[in-house]
Design a protein around this motif. Structure first.
Motif, PDB file in Angstrom:
ATOM      1  N   LYS A 121     102.389  21.326  96.552  1.00 19.50           N
ATOM      2  CA  LYS A 121     103.146  22.525  96.918  1.00 19.50           C
ATOM      3  C   LYS A 121     102.354  23.790  96.564  1.00 19.50           C
ATOM      4  O   LYS A 121     102.330  24.751  97.334  1.00 19.50           O
ATOM      5  N   ILE A 122     101.704  23.785  95.410  1.00 20.09           N
ATOM      6  CA  ILE A 122     100.889  24.931  95.002  1.00 20.09           C
ATOM      7  C   ILE A 122      99.727  25.105  95.982  1.00 20.09           C
ATOM      8  O   ILE A 122      99.414  26.234  96.404  1.00 20.09           O
ATOM      9  N   LYS A 123      99.109  24.012  96.391  1.00 21.19           N
ATOM     10  CA  LYS A 123      97.983  24.070  97.336  1.00 21.19           C
ATOM     11  C   LYS A 123      98.449  24.633  98.688  1.00 21.19           C
ATOM     12  O   LYS A 123      97.788  25.491  99.280  1.00 21.19           O
ATOM     13  N   GLN A 124      99.602  24.173  99.162  1.00 23.31           N
ATOM     14  CA  GLN A 124     100.150  24.677 100.423  1.00 23.31           C
ATOM     15  C   GLN A 124     100.460  26.172 100.317  1.00 23.31           C
ATOM     16  O   GLN A 124     100.181  26.941 101.237  1.00 23.31           O
ATOM     17  N   ALA A 125     101.039  26.571  99.198  1.00 22.70           N
ATOM     18  CA  ALA A 125     101.378  27.977  98.996  1.00 22.70           C
ATOM     19  C   ALA A 125     100.120  28.840  99.014  1.00 22.70           C
ATOM     20  O   ALA A 125     100.102  29.921  99.614  1.00 22.70           O
ATOM     21  N   ARG A 126      99.038  28.365  98.389  1.00 26.61           N
ATOM     22  CA  ARG A 126      97.777  29.115  98.385  1.00 26.61           C
ATOM     23  C   ARG A 126      97.249  29.284  99.810  1.00 26.61           C
ATOM     24  O   ARG A 126      96.734  30.344 100.162  1.00 26.61           O
ATOM     25  N   GLU A 127      97.354  28.226 100.626  1.00 26.67           N
ATOM     26  CA  GLU A 127      96.898  28.314 102.020  1.00 26.67           C
ATOM     27  C   GLU A 127      97.710  29.354 102.789  1.00 26.67           C
ATOM     28  O   GLU A 127      97.150  30.185 103.499  1.00 26.67           O
ATOM     29  N   PHE A 128      99.031  29.305 102.654  1.00 28.41           N
ATOM     30  CA  PHE A 128      99.896  30.251 103.368  1.00 28.41           C
ATOM     31  C   PHE A 128      99.616  31.689 102.926  1.00 28.41           C
ATOM     32  O   PHE A 128      99.546  32.600 103.749  1.00 28.41           O
ATOM     33  N   LEU A 129      99.468  31.876 101.614  1.00 28.81           N
ATOM     34  CA  LEU A 129      99.197  33.219 101.094  1.00 28.81           C
ATOM     35  C   LEU A 129      97.826  33.716 101.558  1.00 28.81           C
ATOM     36  O   LEU A 129      97.645  34.903 101.826  1.00 28.81           O
ATOM     37  N   GLY A 130      96.863  32.804 101.669  1.00 28.29           N
ATOM     38  CA  GLY A 130      95.538  33.163 102.162  1.00 28.29           C
ATOM     39  C   GLY A 130      95.565  33.629 103.602  1.00 28.29           C
ATOM     40  O   GLY A 130      94.754  34.462 104.025  1.00 28.29           O
ATOM     41  N   GLU A 131      96.504  33.108 104.397  1.00 30.21           N
ATOM     42  CA  GLU A 131      96.653  33.512 105.793  1.00 30.21           C
ATOM     43  C   GLU A 131      97.458  34.798 105.933  1.00 30.21           C
ATOM     44  O   GLU A 131      97.647  35.289 107.034  1.00 30.21           O
ATOM     45  N   GLY A 132      97.977  35.316 104.815  1.00 28.67           N
ATOM     46  CA  GLY A 132      98.731  36.569 104.855  1.00 28.67           C
ATOM     47  C   GLY A 132     100.228  36.385 104.984  1.00 28.67           C
ATOM     48  O   GLY A 132     100.945  37.357 105.196  1.00 28.67           O
ATOM     49  N   ARG A 162     100.636  29.899  88.048  1.00 30.06           N
ATOM     50  CA  ARG A 162      99.575  29.274  88.859  1.00 30.06           C
ATOM     51  C   ARG A 162      99.136  30.145  90.040  1.00 30.06           C
ATOM     52  O   ARG A 162      98.012  30.037  90.494  1.00 30.06           O
ATOM     53  N   LEU A 163     100.048  30.993  90.547  1.00 32.25           N
ATOM     54  CA  LEU A 163      99.726  31.795  91.733  1.00 32.25           C
ATOM     55  C   LEU A 163      99.445  33.259  91.423  1.00 32.25           C
ATOM     56  O   LEU A 163      99.286  34.058  92.352  1.00 32.25           O
ATOM     57  N   LYS A 164      99.394  33.630  90.147  1.00 30.82           N
ATOM     58  CA  LYS A 164      99.260  35.046  89.816  1.00 30.82           C
ATOM     59  C   LYS A 164      97.949  35.665  90.297  1.00 30.82           C
ATOM     60  O   LYS A 164      97.875  36.872  90.490  1.00 30.82           O
ATOM     61  N   ASP A 165      96.911  34.855  90.553  1.00 27.21           N
ATOM     62  CA  ASP A 165      95.638  35.405  91.026  1.00 27.21           C
ATOM     63  C   ASP A 165      95.637  35.709  92.528  1.00 27.21           C
ATOM     64  O   ASP A 165      94.818  36.508  92.995  1.00 27.21           O
ATOM     65  N   VAL A 166      96.562  35.122  93.304  1.00 25.16           N
ATOM     66  CA  VAL A 166      96.583  35.351  94.757  1.00 25.16           C
ATOM     67  C   VAL A 166      97.871  35.993  95.254  1.00 25.16           C
ATOM     68  O   VAL A 166      97.944  36.400  96.413  1.00 25.16           O
ATOM     69  N   ALA A 167      98.902  36.077  94.409  1.00 26.18           N
ATOM     70  CA  ALA A 167     100.192  36.578  94.897  1.00 26.18           C
ATOM     71  C   ALA A 167     100.957  37.317  93.808  1.00 26.18           C
ATOM     72  O   ALA A 167     100.711  37.135  92.619  1.00 26.18           O
ATOM     73  N   THR A 168     101.897  38.141  94.277  1.00 28.18           N
ATOM     74  CA  THR A 168     102.821  38.816  93.370  1.00 28.18           C
ATOM     75  C   THR A 168     104.240  38.376  93.716  1.00 28.18           C
ATOM     76  O   THR A 168     104.515  38.014  94.857  1.00 28.18           O
ATOM     77  N   VAL A 169     105.128  38.436  92.743  1.00 31.89           N
ATOM     78  CA  VAL A 169     106.521  38.056  92.974  1.00 31.89           C
ATOM     79  C   VAL A 169     107.184  39.179  93.765  1.00 31.89           C
ATOM     80  O   VAL A 169     107.216  40.323  93.324  1.00 31.89           O
ATOM     81  N   PHE A 184     106.995  34.991  97.108  1.00 33.05           N
ATOM     82  CA  PHE A 184     105.704  35.549  96.755  1.00 33.05           C
ATOM     83  C   PHE A 184     105.111  36.277  97.970  1.00 33.05           C
ATOM     84  O   PHE A 184     105.214  35.804  99.101  1.00 33.05           O
ATOM     85  N   ALA A 185     104.474  37.413  97.703  1.00 32.24           N
ATOM     86  CA  ALA A 185     103.749  38.151  98.735  1.00 32.24           C
ATOM     87  C   ALA A 185     102.270  38.117  98.361  1.00 32.24           C
ATOM     88  O   ALA A 185     101.922  38.199  97.179  1.00 32.24           O
ATOM     89  N   PRO A 186     101.389  38.021  99.354  1.00 34.24           N
ATOM     90  CA  PRO A 186      99.955  37.980  99.020  1.00 34.24           C
ATOM     91  C   PRO A 186      99.479  39.309  98.441  1.00 34.24           C
ATOM     92  O   PRO A 186      99.979  40.370  98.801  1.00 34.24           O
ATOM     93  N   ILE A 187      98.500  39.230  97.540  1.00 32.24           N
ATOM     94  CA  ILE A 187      97.910  40.436  97.003  1.00 32.24           C
ATOM     95  C   ILE A 187      96.975  40.991  98.064  1.00 32.24           C
ATOM     96  O   ILE A 187      96.171  40.277  98.638  1.00 32.24           O
TER      97      ILE A 187
END
Length: 188
Positions: A121-132, A162-169, A184-187
């Motif tokens: 789930k964390i990996k999927q979230a990182r992918e989605f956040l990376g796409e904006g 775990r997601l604090k480096d790529v996203a904000t709450v 979460f919204a992407p940084i």
């Protein structure tokens, strides 16, 4: 057998010029008696009757375009309507190109989700956040599980860490109820 009589023609309601489908009234479609006229170079010609304004526009071989219909009297500009529409379409296309659409992706998990599934789930979230895209984690508590909302919040705290480096709450649900979520919204 006699043919049916033709219906009576009702006055000038049908004789009026039809308004064009465009957003601006041009030339003879302008209905105001007096208009404030602006020349092609931006100089104000003052308040003129509609007929005078149309004559000035025809003399310059341009169109009279109503640009501010709510004003008293309405503001009309003498310009080339084809060029005006073209520039307007270009602006619209540029605005559409620069607009970014963010979608919300939802990932569901449970308070007792194990390490392997949690990592996925964390990996999927990182992918989605990376796409904006924005990511929403939701957790539902059924029946007696409602006693373990605190464990669900701990799981969300782990996700935030775990997601604090790529996203904000972006949004966090109130603690009451049988369903909690965090967005979460992407940084940028």
């Amino acid at each position: 057998m006699k043919p049916f009589p033709k219906p009576a023609f009702r006055g000038g309601r049908f004789n009026r010029p039809q308004t064009p489908p465009d957003t601006h009234r041009i030339n003879e479609f302008i209905t105001a008696r007096e208009v404030r006229v602006i020349a092609p170079d931006g100089e104000q010609l003052g308040v003129l009757s509609r007929e005078e304004a149309l004559q000035k526009a025809q003399a310059l071989e341009l169109d009279l375009v109503e640009v501010a219909s709510q004003a008293k009297p309405p503001v009309c500009k003498i310009l080339d309507y084809g060029k005006f529409k073209y520039k307007e379409q270009k602006k619209e296309a540029e605005a559409r190109k620069n607009r970014t659409e963010t979608t919300l992706k939802e990932l569901r998990l449970r308070y007792r989700t194990d390490v392997g599934d949690f990592e996925l789930k964390i990996k999927q979230a990182r992918e989605f956040l990376g796409e904006g895209d924005k990511v929403k984690f939701s957790m539902r508590f059924k029946g007696r599980e409602a006693m373990y909302v605190d464990l669900g919040k701990e799981k969300f705290d782990q996700i935030v860490e775990r997601l604090k480096d790529v996203a904000t709450v972006d949004d966090r649900s109130p603690s009451s109820g049988r369903q909690i979520h965090i967005t979460f919204a992407p940084i940028k």
